[in-house]
Every structure is written in C-alpha cells, then in structure tokens.
Scaffold this motif. Structure first.
Motif, PDB file in Angstrom:
ATOM      1  N   LYS A 138       0.541  -7.005  -2.813  1.00  0.00           N
ATOM      2  CA  LYS A 138       0.246  -6.683  -1.235  1.00  0.00           C
ATOM      3  C   LYS A 138      -0.568  -5.387  -1.307  1.00  0.00           C
ATOM      4  O   LYS A 138      -2.025  -5.293  -0.592  1.00  0.00           O
ATOM      5  N   THR A 139      -0.893  -4.836  -2.539  1.00  0.00           N
ATOM      6  CA  THR A 139      -1.544  -3.489  -3.280  1.00  0.00           C
ATOM      7  C   THR A 139      -2.764  -3.831  -3.566  1.00  0.00           C
ATOM      8  O   THR A 139      -3.463  -3.632  -3.124  1.00  0.00           O
ATOM      9  N   LEU A 140      -2.850  -5.053  -4.350  1.00  0.00           N
ATOM     10  CA  LEU A 140      -4.608  -5.574  -4.291  1.00  0.00           C
ATOM     11  C   LEU A 140      -5.047  -6.115  -3.144  1.00  0.00           C
ATOM     12  O   LEU A 140      -5.868  -5.820  -3.100  1.00  0.00           O
ATOM     13  N   MET A 141      -4.941  -6.857  -1.950  1.00  0.00           N
ATOM     14  CA  MET A 141      -5.169  -7.037  -0.559  1.00  0.00           C
ATOM     15  C   MET A 141      -5.289  -5.955  -0.305  1.00  0.00           C
ATOM     16  O   MET A 141      -6.518  -6.239   0.809  1.00  0.00           O
ATOM     17  N   ALA A 142      -4.763  -4.995  -0.115  1.00  0.00           N
ATOM     18  CA  ALA A 142      -4.410  -3.818   0.602  1.00  0.00           C
ATOM     19  C   ALA A 142      -6.170  -3.238   0.483  1.00  0.00           C
ATOM     20  O   ALA A 142      -7.316  -2.279   0.559  1.00  0.00           O
TER      21      ALA A 142
END
Length: 177
Positions: A138-142
């Motif tokens: 989720k952090t990488l996608m954000a």
C-alpha cells in the motif's frame, strides 16, 4: 531511468512515447507468455495422456493433499510486483502514453484467468495468513501515485507548449531583426 532521461533531460516526448510503447508492450507480452501459455503447455506435456476421467478417490482430503504436494509453491510476491510495475507504467508517464491503461486492462484480464489456472491446477494452495491490508504494498503504491502526479505535471511543464500560453512571462522570446 531511461524513461526519465528521455522525459526530463532530452525533453523528447515522441521518443519517450515510442520507448514506453516498446517497453510496456514487450513486458505485457512477456508476462502473458510466461504466466499463461508456457505453464499451460508444460501442464499438458506432463499430464498423463491415458487419463481421461477424474482421479480415483477424487474429492477426498487425502487424495487432494497428496496431489497438492507435488505442485509448486505459490509465491504471491511476483504477482504483487507485476501489478506495481504495471501501475508505474500506466501512471508515471500517462500523459506520454495514455493507451497504456487500455493495454493494461487487456493484459490484466488475461492474467486473472492465468492466475486462476495457476492456483487451481499448477500450484499448491497458498497458506492463509490473516491481515488487515496489503502491508508495505500500500505504501509503495501510494509512493508511485504521488510520483506519478509529480512526473505528469513536470512533463506538462517541460515538454508542452501549453505552458507558454498560460505563463508567457516565463519564456524568453527570440528577437527578430
């Protein structure tokens, strides 16, 4: 890195578009071949040709467990990484290659069916772990999405002539005569 070089150092949007088309299309075809066609061909080659009906004892827990142990272990890391890379291709340079989203929809449609085949036929059942989300993904996608907003704004500002119409004072004009 080559895409950022073309976009922001060379400021050549046409070469960037051609490079994106080549890299993204080749990556999409590679994924479809390696995840769909090759496993299906290998599974057909290794399956016993004389067996036409269901296995003896099909549906029993012992038979399914024994058959499942012969399969490869499913690794979801590769699937998450492919989706993250595809998100980067589609969003980071969306203004240079807007057709990437349509190509990714088609590739994802094929890949969903390939993953179903892979999970149902080729791989062991994945171990179930309870979680409240997708974790670090989720952090990488954000991060990719925030970088996409920045990249597309910079592409608009550096490679487009539209900025000259909005803020003409920022541009030096050639003096004729």
């Amino acid at each position: 890195v080559a895409l950022f070089y073309l976009a922001f150092y060379e400021r050549d949007i046409e070469r960037l578009r051609l490079e994106l088309i080549a890299v993204f299309q080749i990556d999409s075809v590679r994924r479809v071949l390696l995840e769909c066609i090759v496993p299906m061909l290998l599974q057909r080659q290794w399956s016993s040709p004389g067996r036409v009906g269901p296995r003896k004892g099909f549906g029993t827990k012992d038979d399914d467990t024994a058959h499942d142990a012969d399969k490869d272990v499913y690794d979801q890391f590769d699937d998450y990484m492919e989706i993250l890379i595809q998100l980067g291709y589609v969003t980071l340079f969306a203004s240079a290659y807007p057709l990437a989203s349509l190509v990714s929809i088609a590739a994802n449609w094929v890949e969903i069916r390939a993953d179903c085949f892979k999970l149902a036929v080729l791989c062991q059942r994945p171990t179930v772990f309870r979680s409240s989300g997708i974790g670090m993904w989720k952090t990488l996608m954000a991060s990719v999405i925030w970088m996409s907003a920045l990249t597309n704004c910079l592409l608009f500002g550096f490679t487009s002539d539209q900025m000259m119409h909005y803020v003409p004072d920022f541009y030096a004009r050639d003096k004729e005569g």
